[in-house]
Design a protein around this motif. Sequence first.
Motif, PDB file in Angstrom:
ATOM      1  N   SER A 128      71.373  40.025  29.159  1.00 43.80           N
ATOM      2  CA  SER A 128      71.310  41.477  29.017  1.00 43.80           C
ATOM      3  C   SER A 128      69.932  42.027  29.369  1.00 43.80           C
ATOM      4  CB  SER A 128      71.680  41.857  27.582  1.00 43.80           C
ATOM      5  OG  SER A 128      71.587  43.229  27.375  1.00 43.80           O
ATOM      6  N   ILE A 129      68.891  41.309  28.965  1.00 44.75           N
ATOM      7  CA  ILE A 129      67.529  41.750  29.293  1.00 44.75           C
ATOM      8  C   ILE A 129      67.307  41.705  30.794  1.00 44.75           C
ATOM      9  CG2 ILE A 129      65.085  41.138  29.095  1.00 44.75           C
ATOM     10  CD1 ILE A 129      65.743  40.114  26.241  1.00 44.75           C
ATOM     11  N   ILE A 130      67.722  40.628  31.431  1.00 47.29           N
ATOM     12  CA  ILE A 130      67.529  40.491  32.878  1.00 47.29           C
ATOM     13  C   ILE A 130      68.335  41.544  33.638  1.00 47.29           C
ATOM     14  CG2 ILE A 130      67.963  38.959  34.849  1.00 47.29           C
ATOM     15  CD1 ILE A 130      67.223  36.624  32.968  1.00 47.29           C
ATOM     16  N   SER A 133      69.166  44.528  32.592  1.00 46.55           N
ATOM     17  CA  SER A 133      68.889  45.897  32.155  1.00 46.55           C
ATOM     18  C   SER A 133      68.115  46.656  33.234  1.00 46.55           C
ATOM     19  CB  SER A 133      68.087  45.885  30.855  1.00 46.55           C
ATOM     20  OG  SER A 133      66.781  45.432  31.088  1.00 46.55           O
ATOM     21  N   PRO A 134      68.160  47.997  33.176  1.00 44.06           N
ATOM     22  CA  PRO A 134      67.461  48.797  34.184  1.00 44.06           C
ATOM     23  C   PRO A 134      65.974  48.992  33.882  1.00 44.06           C
ATOM     24  CG  PRO A 134      68.704  50.228  32.740  1.00 44.06           C
ATOM     25  CD  PRO A 134      69.021  48.822  32.324  1.00 44.06           C
ATOM     26  N   LEU A 135      65.358  48.066  33.172  1.00 42.28           N
ATOM     27  CA  LEU A 135      63.937  48.165  32.863  1.00 42.28           C
ATOM     28  C   LEU A 135      63.097  47.754  34.069  1.00 42.28           C
ATOM     29  CD1 LEU A 135      63.907  46.522  29.330  1.00 42.28           C
ATOM     30  CD2 LEU A 135      63.608  48.938  29.845  1.00 42.28           C
ATOM     31  N   SER A 136      61.852  48.169  34.055  1.00 45.23           N
ATOM     32  CA  SER A 136      60.933  47.731  35.104  1.00 45.23           C
ATOM     33  C   SER A 136      60.655  46.237  34.925  1.00 45.23           C
ATOM     34  CB  SER A 136      59.621  48.511  35.015  1.00 45.23           C
ATOM     35  OG  SER A 136      58.945  48.188  33.814  1.00 45.23           O
ATOM     36  N   PHE A 137      60.076  45.628  35.939  1.00 43.50           N
ATOM     37  CA  PHE A 137      59.789  44.192  35.875  1.00 43.50           C
ATOM     38  C   PHE A 137      58.864  43.865  34.709  1.00 43.50           C
ATOM     39  CE2 PHE A 137      57.050  40.590  36.974  1.00 43.50           C
ATOM     40  CZ  PHE A 137      58.017  39.598  37.054  1.00 43.50           C
ATOM     41  N   GLY A 138      57.872  44.699  34.490  1.00 39.20           N
ATOM     42  CA  GLY A 138      56.920  44.453  33.407  1.00 39.20           C
ATOM     43  C   GLY A 138      57.579  44.485  32.033  1.00 39.20           C
ATOM     44  N   MET A 139      58.418  45.490  31.787  1.00 36.99           N
ATOM     45  CA  MET A 139      59.094  45.583  30.493  1.00 36.99           C
ATOM     46  C   MET A 139      60.130  44.477  30.320  1.00 36.99           C
ATOM     47  SD  MET A 139      57.749  47.676  28.530  1.00 36.99           S
ATOM     48  CE  MET A 139      58.963  47.588  27.237  1.00 36.99           C
ATOM     49  N   THR A 140      60.786  44.098  31.403  1.00 35.69           N
ATOM     50  CA  THR A 140      61.724  42.982  31.331  1.00 35.69           C
ATOM     51  C   THR A 140      60.985  41.708  30.931  1.00 35.69           C
ATOM     52  OG1 THR A 140      63.150  43.962  33.013  1.00 35.69           O
ATOM     53  CG2 THR A 140      63.386  41.607  32.645  1.00 35.69           C
ATOM     54  N   TRP A 166      60.090  41.838  27.190  1.00 35.63           N
ATOM     55  CA  TRP A 166      61.229  41.539  26.328  1.00 35.63           C
ATOM     56  C   TRP A 166      61.624  40.065  26.400  1.00 35.63           C
ATOM     57  CZ3 TRP A 166      62.943  43.728  22.239  1.00 35.63           C
ATOM     58  CH2 TRP A 166      62.778  45.086  22.050  1.00 35.63           C
ATOM     59  N   LEU A 167      61.520  39.458  27.567  1.00 35.70           N
ATOM     60  CA  LEU A 167      61.819  38.022  27.671  1.00 35.70           C
ATOM     61  C   LEU A 167      60.817  37.194  26.874  1.00 35.70           C
ATOM     62  CD1 LEU A 167      62.893  37.644  31.398  1.00 35.70           C
ATOM     63  CD2 LEU A 167      64.323  37.376  29.366  1.00 35.70           C
ATOM     64  N   VAL A 168      59.544  37.560  26.936  1.00 32.06           N
ATOM     65  CA  VAL A 168      58.530  36.843  26.162  1.00 32.06           C
ATOM     66  C   VAL A 168      58.808  37.001  24.668  1.00 32.06           C
ATOM     67  CG1 VAL A 168      56.077  36.845  25.548  1.00 32.06           C
ATOM     68  CG2 VAL A 168      56.757  36.891  27.941  1.00 32.06           C
ATOM     69  N   ILE A 169      59.159  38.203  24.245  1.00 30.44           N
ATOM     70  CA  ILE A 169      59.485  38.428  22.832  1.00 30.44           C
ATOM     71  C   ILE A 169      60.691  37.583  22.422  1.00 30.44           C
ATOM     72  CG2 ILE A 169      60.364  40.137  21.187  1.00 30.44           C
ATOM     73  CD1 ILE A 169      58.654  42.226  22.665  1.00 30.44           C
ATOM     74  N   ALA A 170      61.717  37.560  23.262  1.00 28.20           N
ATOM     75  CA  ALA A 170      62.926  36.801  22.934  1.00 28.20           C
ATOM     76  C   ALA A 170      62.649  35.300  22.856  1.00 28.20           C
ATOM     77  CB  ALA A 170      64.020  37.084  23.962  1.00 28.20           C
ATOM     78  N   PHE A 171      61.773  34.784  23.718  1.00 30.37           N
ATOM     79  CA  PHE A 171      61.498  33.354  23.702  1.00 30.37           C
ATOM     80  C   PHE A 171      60.470  32.960  22.646  1.00 30.37           C
ATOM     81  CE2 PHE A 171      63.639  33.289  27.787  1.00 30.37           C
ATOM     82  CZ  PHE A 171      64.317  32.081  27.719  1.00 30.37           C
ATOM     83  N   CYS A 172      59.538  33.844  22.328  1.00 32.16           N
ATOM     84  CA  CYS A 172      58.513  33.506  21.326  1.00 32.16           C
ATOM     85  C   CYS A 172      59.030  33.674  19.900  1.00 32.16           C
ATOM     86  CB  CYS A 172      57.263  34.355  21.532  1.00 32.16           C
ATOM     87  SG  CYS A 172      56.330  33.861  22.985  1.00 32.16           S
ATOM     88  N   ALA A 173      59.870  34.640  19.679  1.00 30.87           N
ATOM     89  CA  ALA A 173      60.467  34.860  18.364  1.00 30.87           C
ATOM     90  C   ALA A 173      61.979  34.917  18.558  1.00 30.87           C
ATOM     91  CB  ALA A 173      59.948  36.146  17.755  1.00 30.87           C
ATOM     92  N   PRO A 174      62.610  33.756  18.722  1.00 30.97           N
ATOM     93  CA  PRO A 174      64.018  33.746  19.143  1.00 30.97           C
ATOM     94  C   PRO A 174      64.966  34.572  18.263  1.00 30.97           C
ATOM     95  CG  PRO A 174      63.131  31.539  19.187  1.00 30.97           C
ATOM     96  CD  PRO A 174      62.091  32.414  18.565  1.00 30.97           C
ATOM     97  N   PHE A 175      64.882  34.428  16.972  1.00 31.91           N
ATOM     98  CA  PHE A 175      65.821  35.171  16.127  1.00 31.91           C
ATOM     99  C   PHE A 175      65.460  36.652  16.064  1.00 31.91           C
ATOM    100  CE2 PHE A 175      67.302  36.805  12.036  1.00 31.91           C
ATOM    101  CZ  PHE A 175      68.657  36.602  12.202  1.00 31.91           C
ATOM    102  N   LEU A 176      64.211  36.951  15.751  1.00 31.26           N
ATOM    103  CA  LEU A 176      63.795  38.347  15.630  1.00 31.26           C
ATOM    104  C   LEU A 176      63.762  39.055  16.977  1.00 31.26           C
ATOM    105  CD1 LEU A 176      60.976  38.068  12.957  1.00 31.26           C
ATOM    106  CD2 LEU A 176      63.304  38.897  12.667  1.00 31.26           C
ATOM    107  N   ARG A 216      67.857  47.458  23.815  1.00 32.93           N
ATOM    108  CA  ARG A 216      68.974  47.664  24.721  1.00 32.93           C
ATOM    109  C   ARG A 216      69.352  49.138  24.825  1.00 32.93           C
ATOM    110  NH1 ARG A 216      75.025  46.051  24.371  1.00 32.93           N
ATOM    111  NH2 ARG A 216      75.461  45.669  26.561  1.00 32.93           N
ATOM    112  N   GLY A 217      69.502  49.785  23.677  1.00 29.82           N
ATOM    113  CA  GLY A 217      69.849  51.210  23.692  1.00 29.82           C
ATOM    114  C   GLY A 217      68.763  52.050  24.329  1.00 29.82           C
TER     115      GLY A 217
END
Length: 82
Positions: free
Chosen positions: A39-41, A43-50, A53-63, A73-74
Motif C-alpha cells: 500500500s505504501i509503495i 500510494s500517490p506519495l512523493s518518492f521521499g515520503m514513500t 513511510w517504508l523506513v518507519i514500517a521497517f524500523c517499527a514494524p508493529f507501530l 494512508r488516508g
Amino acid sequence: MDWEQLFNSPEQLLAFGGFGLVGLLLIGWLALFICAVVSIIGSPLSFGMTLVWLVIAFCAPFLGVLAWFLIGRGDAYRRAAC
C-alpha cells in the motif's frame, strides 16, 4: 505415533493450542505488514515520503504499520485528491 501419548495431560494440549494461536497471530501480522508495504509503495506519495513511510514500517514494524493504516494512508489519498 499415538496422539493420546503425545497429549496425555491437559497442560501439553494447552501448550500446543497456545503455539497454534501464536503462529496464527504471527501469520496475520506478516500478512498485514506485507499489505502495508504494498500500500505504501502504491500510494500517490512523493518518492521521499514513500521512503519515509517504508523506513518507519521497517524500523517499527508493529507501530509503523498501525500508523500507516490509521494516519498515513488516508492522508496520502486526501492529498492526492486535492
